[in-house]
Design a protein around this motif. Structure first.
Motif, PDB file in Angstrom:
ATOM      1  N   GLU A 142       0.840  -1.199   0.000  1.00 23.54           N
ATOM      2  CA  GLU A 142       0.000   0.000   0.000  1.00 23.54           C
ATOM      3  C   GLU A 142       0.875   1.249   0.000  1.00 23.54           C
ATOM      4  O   GLU A 142       1.877   1.324   0.729  1.00 23.54           O
ATOM      5  N   ALA A 143       0.497   2.212  -0.823  1.00 23.71           N
ATOM      6  CA  ALA A 143       1.304   3.421  -0.969  1.00 23.71           C
ATOM      7  C   ALA A 143       0.422   4.654  -0.845  1.00 23.71           C
ATOM      8  O   ALA A 143      -0.548   4.814  -1.585  1.00 23.71           O
ATOM      9  N   SER A 144       0.763   5.521   0.094  1.00 27.00           N
ATOM     10  CA  SER A 144       0.073   6.790   0.272  1.00 27.00           C
ATOM     11  C   SER A 144       1.111   7.853   0.605  1.00 27.00           C
ATOM     12  O   SER A 144       1.869   7.717   1.569  1.00 27.00           O
ATOM     13  N   LYS A 145       1.179   8.849  -0.261  1.00 30.61           N
ATOM     14  CA  LYS A 145       2.107   9.973  -0.080  1.00 30.61           C
ATOM     15  C   LYS A 145       3.551   9.499   0.082  1.00 30.61           C
ATOM     16  O   LYS A 145       4.280   9.958   0.960  1.00 30.61           O
ATOM     17  N   VAL A 146       3.960   8.592  -0.792  1.00 34.37           N
ATOM     18  CA  VAL A 146       5.336   8.094  -0.731  1.00 34.37           C
ATOM     19  C   VAL A 146       6.265   9.007  -1.521  1.00 34.37           C
ATOM     20  O   VAL A 146       5.849   9.705  -2.448  1.00 34.37           O
ATOM     21  N   THR A 147       7.522   8.993  -1.171  1.00 36.66           N
ATOM     22  CA  THR A 147       8.526   9.767  -1.909  1.00 36.66           C
ATOM     23  C   THR A 147       9.017   8.968  -3.113  1.00 36.66           C
ATOM     24  O   THR A 147       8.844   7.742  -3.185  1.00 36.66           O
ATOM     25  N   GLU A 148       9.632   9.659  -4.041  1.00 35.19           N
ATOM     26  CA  GLU A 148      10.224   8.968  -5.189  1.00 35.19           C
ATOM     27  C   GLU A 148      11.281   7.967  -4.728  1.00 35.19           C
ATOM     28  O   GLU A 148      11.387   6.866  -5.280  1.00 35.19           O
TER      29      GLU A 148
END
Length: 293
Positions: A142-148
């Motif tokens: 799950e990914a929410s507001k992840v950085t590059e």
């Protein structure tokens, strides 16, 4: 690691190109992991740890040759499907648009259009069917507001895809119908399997292309993506939450039929062969709709 969808069951793939074999994951794990691909993505961290501990040679006795006709899309039932447009400079130019600077246009392809790598595709009556070879990413965490910098850790793997497009219904007014025009039955072939990022020397540097009856019509490299995989995932995750199994079509290089002069579209009887370096090939044969002649 390579993971395949074989008759709607998750399988590990091993062996050299052309002589691949597979092991059923539910059987090999003694039921620890179920048979569905969606279940594998939901348990991705535990699954990858288990897979890394396996001795492939010990699994060989339970392996079987892969029948490509049994292969399905590597993530057949995603909660969300994202398709990205104008993500190569040359494709944006051939489409008559400036290259995106903030985020490329994002639309969806409906999962009912998903198929495996080797299929027969019906050309809708009166349609102008076009080709778009694309690198496809599948989410594993799950990914929410992840950085590059953190984005690749949320990727389960990569596969090859075709964003087949019917341009008449896609582009007629009063406003374009991208989702529907790109989601006729069979318009989203993918495969032949998912390849995890660690398998690539550089997952951001993969050659891709396609041909019609042996004539090359597209050739590019994913290093030319304006928004590469990590940047796309980061940008998308700042608006929506990405879930395990979600599918992202990352965009197509130049060479599509609608951008040619004169325009060219797929005809009944033609074969479209697509490929991505270190992943594999797709093969589509196009046929006329019943009673269309």
């Amino acid at each position: 690691m390579r993971i395949a969808n074989i008759d709607n069951r998750a399988a590990l793939v091993f062996g050299s190109p052309g002589i691949e074999r597979a092991v059923d994951i539910a059987t090999a794990s003694l039921g620890r992991f179920g048979s569905t691909l969606s279940g594998i993505y939901e348990a991705w961290e535990g699954f990858t740890k288990w897979a890394a501990e396996q001795d492939i040679s010990a699994l060989a006795d339970d392996s079987f040759p892969i029948d490509r006709s049994a292969l399905g899309a590597p993530s057949p039932t995603p909660r969300q499907v994202f398709a990205v447009g104008l993500n190569y400079h040359a494709h944006a130019a051939e489409s008559g648009f400036e290259s995106p600077t903030h985020l490329p246009p994002v639309f969806t392809k409906y999962a009912s259009s998903f198929t495996g790598p080797d299929t027969e595709v019906i050309i809708p009556t009166g349609g102008h069917v076009d080709w778009e070879v694309e690198l496809v990413a599948v989410i594993g965490r799950e990914a929410s507001k992840v950085t590059e910098n953190d984005a690749w850790s949320h990727v389960a793997g990569l596969t090859a895809g075709q964003d087949i497009s019917e341009r008449v219904s896609q582009l007629r007014g009063p406003a374009p119908q991208f989702g529907l025009g790109k989601s006729f039955a069979g318009f989203s072939p993918q495969g032949p399997w998912l390849v995890t990022p660690d398998e690539f020397a550089d997952p951001d540097n993969l050659e891709l292309g396609c041909s019609i009856d042996g004539e090359e019509v597209q050739k590019g490299n994913t290093r030319e993506l304006i928004f590469p995989v990590a940047k796309l995932i980061s940008a998308l995750s700042h608006t929506v939450t990405l879930y395990p199994g979600d599918v992202i079509f990352t965009g197509t290089p130049a060479g599509v039929g609608v951008g040619r002069e004169p325009q060219r579209f797929l005809q009944a009887g033609e074969r479209l062969d697509s490929w991505i370096e270190s992943i594999g090939e797709l093969h589509q044969r196009f046929v006329a709709a019943p009673n269309s002649e």
